[in-house]
Scaffold this motif. Structure first.
Motif, PDB file in Angstrom:
ATOM      1  N   ALA A   1      -7.434 -53.875  -8.078  1.00 32.34           N
ATOM      2  CA  ALA A   1      -6.145 -54.076  -8.075  1.00 32.34           C
ATOM      3  C   ALA A   1      -5.739 -54.209  -6.815  1.00 32.34           C
ATOM      4  O   ALA A   1      -5.178 -54.987  -6.148  1.00 32.34           O
ATOM      5  N   ALA A   2      -6.422 -53.467  -5.817  1.00 32.17           N
ATOM      6  CA  ALA A   2      -6.049 -52.971  -4.465  1.00 32.17           C
ATOM      7  C   ALA A   2      -6.658 -53.983  -3.701  1.00 32.17           C
ATOM      8  O   ALA A   2      -6.135 -54.780  -2.734  1.00 32.17           O
ATOM      9  N   ALA A   3      -7.942 -54.692  -4.221  1.00 32.54           N
ATOM     10  CA  ALA A   3      -8.709 -55.723  -3.330  1.00 32.54           C
ATOM     11  C   ALA A   3      -8.016 -56.919  -3.554  1.00 32.54           C
ATOM     12  O   ALA A   3      -7.806 -57.846  -2.569  1.00 32.54           O
ATOM     13  N   GLY A   4      -7.352 -57.372  -4.723  1.00 31.53           N
ATOM     14  CA  GLY A   4      -6.774 -58.592  -4.791  1.00 31.53           C
ATOM     15  C   GLY A   4      -5.287 -58.669  -4.979  1.00 31.53           C
ATOM     16  O   GLY A   4      -4.491 -59.540  -5.326  1.00 31.53           O
ATOM     17  N   ASN A   5      -4.633 -57.453  -4.969  1.00 30.00           N
ATOM     18  CA  ASN A   5      -3.044 -57.348  -5.012  1.00 30.00           C
ATOM     19  C   ASN A   5      -2.724 -57.606  -6.213  1.00 30.00           C
ATOM     20  O   ASN A   5      -1.563 -58.287  -6.529  1.00 30.00           O
ATOM     21  N   HIS A   6      -3.415 -57.186  -7.381  1.00 38.33           N
ATOM     22  CA  HIS A   6      -3.203 -57.548  -8.803  1.00 38.33           C
ATOM     23  C   HIS A   6      -2.447 -56.410  -9.512  1.00 38.33           C
ATOM     24  O   HIS A   6      -2.632 -55.295  -9.362  1.00 38.33           O
ATOM     25  N   ASN A   7      -1.298 -56.885 -10.206  1.00 41.83           N
ATOM     26  CA  ASN A   7      -0.522 -56.058 -10.870  1.00 41.83           C
ATOM     27  C   ASN A   7      -1.176 -55.061 -11.905  1.00 41.83           C
ATOM     28  O   ASN A   7      -2.015 -55.703 -12.583  1.00 41.83           O
ATOM     29  N   LEU A   8      -0.868 -53.896 -12.157  1.00 39.88           N
ATOM     30  CA  LEU A   8      -1.920 -53.085 -12.949  1.00 39.88           C
ATOM     31  C   LEU A   8      -0.806 -52.362 -13.846  1.00 39.88           C
ATOM     32  O   LEU A   8       0.208 -51.830 -13.381  1.00 39.88           O
ATOM     33  N   MET A   9      -1.137 -52.256 -15.295  1.00 44.44           N
ATOM     34  CA  MET A   9      -0.450 -51.677 -16.191  1.00 44.44           C
ATOM     35  C   MET A   9      -1.264 -50.501 -16.461  1.00 44.44           C
ATOM     36  O   MET A   9      -2.434 -50.876 -17.188  1.00 44.44           O
ATOM     37  N   MET A  10      -1.011 -49.239 -16.820  1.00 40.00           N
ATOM     38  CA  MET A  10      -1.821 -48.000 -17.339  1.00 40.00           C
ATOM     39  C   MET A  10      -1.161 -47.674 -18.703  1.00 40.00           C
ATOM     40  O   MET A  10       0.135 -47.277 -18.473  1.00 40.00           O
ATOM     41  N   ILE A  11      -1.702 -47.547 -19.740  1.00 37.24           N
ATOM     42  CA  ILE A  11      -1.190 -47.015 -21.111  1.00 37.24           C
ATOM     43  C   ILE A  11      -2.002 -45.749 -21.299  1.00 37.24           C
ATOM     44  O   ILE A  11      -3.323 -45.764 -21.322  1.00 37.24           O
ATOM     45  N   GLY A  12      -1.311 -44.451 -21.702  1.00 34.75           N
ATOM     46  CA  GLY A  12      -2.205 -43.391 -22.097  1.00 34.75           C
ATOM     47  C   GLY A  12      -1.353 -42.166 -22.514  1.00 34.75           C
ATOM     48  O   GLY A  12      -0.055 -42.284 -22.121  1.00 34.75           O
ATOM     49  N   PRO A  13      -1.771 -41.285 -23.126  1.00 37.04           N
ATOM     50  CA  PRO A  13      -1.101 -40.157 -23.528  1.00 37.04           C
ATOM     51  C   PRO A  13      -0.701 -39.358 -22.359  1.00 37.04           C
ATOM     52  O   PRO A  13      -1.284 -39.409 -21.242  1.00 37.04           O
ATOM     53  N   PRO A  14       0.647 -38.619 -22.507  1.00 35.17           N
ATOM     54  CA  PRO A  14       1.234 -37.787 -21.522  1.00 35.17           C
ATOM     55  C   PRO A  14      -0.022 -36.957 -20.794  1.00 35.17           C
ATOM     56  O   PRO A  14      -0.819 -36.171 -21.571  1.00 35.17           O
ATOM     57  N   GLY A  15      -0.057 -36.605 -19.563  1.00 32.44           N
ATOM     58  CA  GLY A  15      -1.083 -35.785 -18.848  1.00 32.44           C
ATOM     59  C   GLY A  15      -2.428 -36.108 -18.927  1.00 32.44           C
ATOM     60  O   GLY A  15      -3.297 -35.396 -18.533  1.00 32.44           O
ATOM     61  N   SER A  16      -2.613 -37.314 -19.022  1.00 30.60           N
ATOM     62  CA  SER A  16      -4.027 -37.948 -18.896  1.00 30.60           C
ATOM     63  C   SER A  16      -4.389 -38.580 -17.503  1.00 30.60           C
ATOM     64  O   SER A  16      -5.586 -38.549 -17.162  1.00 30.60           O
ATOM     65  N   GLY A  17      -3.393 -38.346 -16.491  1.00 30.67           N
ATOM     66  CA  GLY A  17      -3.732 -38.951 -15.280  1.00 30.67           C
ATOM     67  C   GLY A  17      -3.096 -39.952 -14.854  1.00 30.67           C
ATOM     68  O   GLY A  17      -3.678 -40.448 -13.775  1.00 30.67           O
ATOM     69  N   LYS A  18      -2.293 -40.597 -15.355  1.00 30.34           N
ATOM     70  CA  LYS A  18      -1.865 -42.005 -14.867  1.00 30.34           C
ATOM     71  C   LYS A  18      -0.997 -42.045 -13.630  1.00 30.34           C
ATOM     72  O   LYS A  18      -1.310 -42.639 -12.754  1.00 30.34           O
ATOM     73  N   THR A  19      -0.232 -40.875 -13.528  1.00 33.38           N
ATOM     74  CA  THR A  19       0.771 -40.734 -12.289  1.00 33.38           C
ATOM     75  C   THR A  19      -0.441 -40.346 -11.162  1.00 33.38           C
ATOM     76  O   THR A  19      -0.063 -40.791  -9.959  1.00 33.38           O
ATOM     77  N   MET A  20      -1.185 -39.721 -11.569  1.00 35.40           N
ATOM     78  CA  MET A  20      -2.138 -39.013 -10.563  1.00 35.40           C
ATOM     79  C   MET A  20      -3.110 -40.086  -9.833  1.00 35.40           C
ATOM     80  O   MET A  20      -3.296 -40.337  -8.464  1.00 35.40           O
ATOM     81  N   ILE A  21      -3.476 -41.219 -10.533  1.00 31.41           N
ATOM     82  CA  ILE A  21      -4.049 -42.139 -10.160  1.00 31.41           C
ATOM     83  C   ILE A  21      -3.308 -43.306  -9.338  1.00 31.41           C
ATOM     84  O   ILE A  21      -3.601 -43.679  -8.508  1.00 31.41           O
ATOM     85  N   ALA A  22      -2.172 -43.495  -9.899  1.00 34.88           N
ATOM     86  CA  ALA A  22      -1.068 -44.433  -9.119  1.00 34.88           C
ATOM     87  C   ALA A  22      -0.670 -44.122  -7.924  1.00 34.88           C
ATOM     88  O   ALA A  22      -0.718 -44.823  -7.010  1.00 34.88           O
ATOM     89  N   LYS A  23      -0.605 -42.609  -7.541  1.00 32.23           N
ATOM     90  CA  LYS A  23      -0.194 -42.141  -6.400  1.00 32.23           C
ATOM     91  C   LYS A  23      -1.209 -42.153  -5.235  1.00 32.23           C
ATOM     92  O   LYS A  23      -1.168 -42.042  -4.124  1.00 32.23           O
ATOM     93  N   ARG A  24      -2.478 -42.362  -5.936  1.00 32.43           N
ATOM     94  CA  ARG A  24      -3.719 -42.360  -5.015  1.00 32.43           C
ATOM     95  C   ARG A  24      -4.218 -44.010  -4.682  1.00 32.43           C
ATOM     96  O   ARG A  24      -5.020 -44.345  -3.673  1.00 32.43           O
ATOM     97  N   ILE A  25      -3.446 -44.958  -5.318  1.00 28.84           N
ATOM     98  CA  ILE A  25      -3.767 -46.432  -4.903  1.00 28.84           C
ATOM     99  C   ILE A  25      -3.703 -46.802  -3.593  1.00 28.84           C
ATOM    100  O   ILE A  25      -4.351 -47.595  -3.105  1.00 28.84           O
ATOM    101  N   ARG A  26      -2.623 -46.247  -3.024  1.00 29.44           N
ATOM    102  CA  ARG A  26      -2.576 -46.853  -1.565  1.00 29.44           C
ATOM    103  C   ARG A  26      -3.292 -46.168  -0.679  1.00 29.44           C
ATOM    104  O   ARG A  26      -3.576 -46.826   0.398  1.00 29.44           O
ATOM    105  N   THR A  27      -4.091 -45.215  -0.985  1.00 30.12           N
ATOM    106  CA  THR A  27      -5.049 -44.643  -0.142  1.00 30.12           C
ATOM    107  C   THR A  27      -6.314 -45.651  -0.111  1.00 30.12           C
ATOM    108  O   THR A  27      -6.975 -45.491   0.727  1.00 30.12           O
ATOM    109  N   ILE A  28      -6.293 -46.459  -0.900  1.00 32.48           N
ATOM    110  CA  ILE A  28      -7.552 -47.517  -0.800  1.00 32.48           C
ATOM    111  C   ILE A  28      -7.158 -48.750  -0.527  1.00 32.48           C
ATOM    112  O   ILE A  28      -7.921 -49.802  -0.430  1.00 32.48           O
ATOM    113  N   LEU A  29      -5.795 -48.701  -0.253  1.00 30.12           N
ATOM    114  CA  LEU A  29      -5.358 -50.253   0.125  1.00 30.12           C
ATOM    115  C   LEU A  29      -5.850 -50.440   1.832  1.00 30.12           C
ATOM    116  O   LEU A  29      -5.876 -49.420   2.522  1.00 30.12           O
ATOM    117  N   PRO A  30      -6.225 -51.348   2.441  1.00 26.48           N
ATOM    118  CA  PRO A  30      -6.670 -51.693   3.717  1.00 26.48           C
ATOM    119  C   PRO A  30      -5.605 -51.063   4.868  1.00 26.48           C
ATOM    120  O   PRO A  30      -4.299 -50.897   4.308  1.00 26.48           O
TER     121      PRO A  30
END
Length: 509
Positions: free
Chosen positions: A209-238
């Motif tokens: 998603a970061a490499a090609g700027n592709h929109n991403l949807m994450m589905i999962g139960p509460p507490g599985s780490g969706k928000t945690m991962i989302a907050k770190r996506i900008r750290t891997i953007l150029p």
């Protein structure tokens, strides 16, 4: 006495030239401002009068008419205080009209004659530069915002006396701003992908998603780490470059959200509006067409946490900007266009209780699950390129001492892929694979016979829409770029397809 002073005003993130024509004639003392001024511009009369008197100058006891040309464009903000004041004080200034015609004046005056910081100074400076003016006078507190603009002399002014004395050659203002360098700005993120245990498939999706700027949807139960991962996506953007910094800073300058330390946006934005937000705060609008969250996330990440909890009407308003990468806000006499080339990341639970299709028992009735899923329309889901399930991580994985990959290491691969895309699109008006048009796909996405046959079977079996099929090819192109491959092969297409499994499992079930 008639004087004409140049100034600027704003429509969205673009500026337009305003000629401040001041006519002082004999007659009953009066001070009128015409030319479609807003309330704050009309109130400039009182600020200007008090500032002139308190700065030690004589205020003319004559009939004063100030015309703001063009008269059919509404003038808003407090940018015009200084040019109105200079027009009235023209007799105190020794410079000829040719010199003043090369200058632009913007700034808000306080009653004691000091200049106060204004919002939106960056697009005003850029607009003056584009109009070929040689210099612009701005409030001193706005200096950092405009320091990075080359090609125009920026003169910071602290008060009215300083401005008049500088114009008369009686005061020197240092124009050496060498202490403000773009290289001095460093992005220090507190988040890192090293903190995320397990969920390697989701991490791979984030990298693509970061490499090609592709929109991403994450589905999962509460507490599985969706928000945690989302907050770190900008750290891997150029890392954000100078051109992007100026683009983003123009938007933040208008919104009054510029970093006071650097005077400019130094890292990619990450915006995460609450699900109770309004349409105006998300897409922009209001009486002065303020930029919304999607414009504020330009060149960064817009994270929609608990996307199914947003009002459906608000989500539908995102369909056009997600596709076109800009948003138009129309008014009766003008329209404002904000860029919003953003990576949209969404997260949602699979049902109201959150445990549908997980190891825990779901407490929801079937109709509740169906109603919950139907909050996201088909056209909106079609704007997302990738759908991934985020699963609960086992206790053993959480307690393990395994060294997870750092954001810095992932970002290096992303930067290589982005560099390949920059070289590929150097003659196009785009920078990432997600922005490719159908014509560009035919040009840059070459498929061999085997891969074409596979994509045909995928198209028929999964009943892809034309948009979904094109997004699949774009994703495959990004995966090939991450592997530094010139052509797309069947493995790239199949991996791209794997990131649609959650869509077929959840939304088509």
């Amino acid at each position: 006495m008639l004087s004409i002073i140049n100034s600027n005003n704003l429509i969205g993130i673009e500026s337009f030239l305003v000629k401040v024509e001041t006519d002082i004639t004999r007659g009953m003392p009066a001070f009128n401002v015409v030319g479609l001024p807003s309330t704050e511009v009309k109130e400039a009369r009182e600020r200007v009068k008090s500032a002139i008197i308190n700065a030690g100058y004589d205020f003319p006891k004559s009939r004063i008419v100030v015309n703001l040309s063009p008269a059919d464009m509404k003038k808003e903000g407090s940018f015009l205080d200084l040019p109105i004041c200079i027009g009235i004080l023209r007799k105190y200034i020794n410079k000829n009209d040719d010199y003043l015609n090369e200058c632009v004046f913007v700034g808000e005056l306080s009653l004691d004659g000091n200049l106060r910081r204004v919002k939106g100074i960056l697009p005003l400076v850029i607009g003056a530069k584009n109009k070929k003016f040689k210099r612009i006078f701005i409030p001193y507190d706005n200096l950092k915002e405009s320091n990075f603009i080359d090609g125009i002399e920026v003169i910071p002014i602290k008060n009215l006396n300083e401005c008049v004395n500088y114009l008369n050659g009686d005061h020197h203002i240092s124009l050496d701003y060498s202490d403000l360098k773009m290289n001095d700005m460093k992005s220090d993120y507190e988040e890192d992908f090293q903190d995320v245990k397990g969920n390697y498939f989701v991490k791979r999706a984030a990298e693509i998603a970061a490499a090609g700027n592709h929109n991403l949807m994450m589905i999962g139960p509460p507490g599985s780490g969706k928000t945690m991962i989302a907050k770190r996506i900008r750290t891997i953007l150029p890392k954000i470059n100078k051109e992007e910094i100026i683009e983003v800073s123009k938007i933040y300058s208008i919104a009054g959200m510029i970093d006071d330390k650097y005077g400019i946006v130094k890292e990619r934005p990450f915006r995460s509006p609450h699900h109770s937000t309004t349409i105006q705060s998300l897409v922009g609008g209001g009486c002065n067409c303020r930029p919304g969250e999607i414009a504020l996330s330009h060149r960064g990440v817009l994270f929609l946490d608990e996307i199914a909890e947003f009002d459906k009407r608000i989500l539908e308003s995102l369909r056009q900007p997600m596709e076109d990468k800009y948003i138009n806000i129309s008014r009766v006499k003008y329209s404002v266009k904000y860029p919003c080339n953003t990576l949209v990341v969404a997260a949602m639970n699979p049902c109201p209780c959150g445990f549908y299709m997980s190891d825990k028992e779901c407490r929801c009735m079937p109709y509740e699950i169906l109603r919950y899923k139907n909050k996201l329309s088909g056209p909106l889901l079609d704007r997302f390129d990738m759908f991934v399930e985020v699963n609960q991580v086992s206790c053993e994985e959480l307690n393990s001492n395994s060294n997870e990959e750092k954001s810095e290491d992932i970002r290096k691969r992303v930067e290589v892929a982005r560099e390949i895309q920059n070289m590929r699109f150097e003659n196009e008006n785009i920078s990432t694979n997600n922005e490719m048009t159908s014509k560009m796909i035919d040009k840059y996405c070459n498929l061999d016979d085997k891969t074409k046959e596979i994509t045909k079977k995928i198209f028929i079996k999964y009943q892809l829409s034309n948009r979904s099929y094109i997004k699949l090819i774009k994703m495959a192109r990004t995966i090939a770029d991450l592997e530094c491959e010139d052509n797309i092969n069947s493995s790239h297409v199949l991996e791209a397809l794997s990131f649609r499994k959650a869509y077929d499992t959840y939304f088509r079930k």
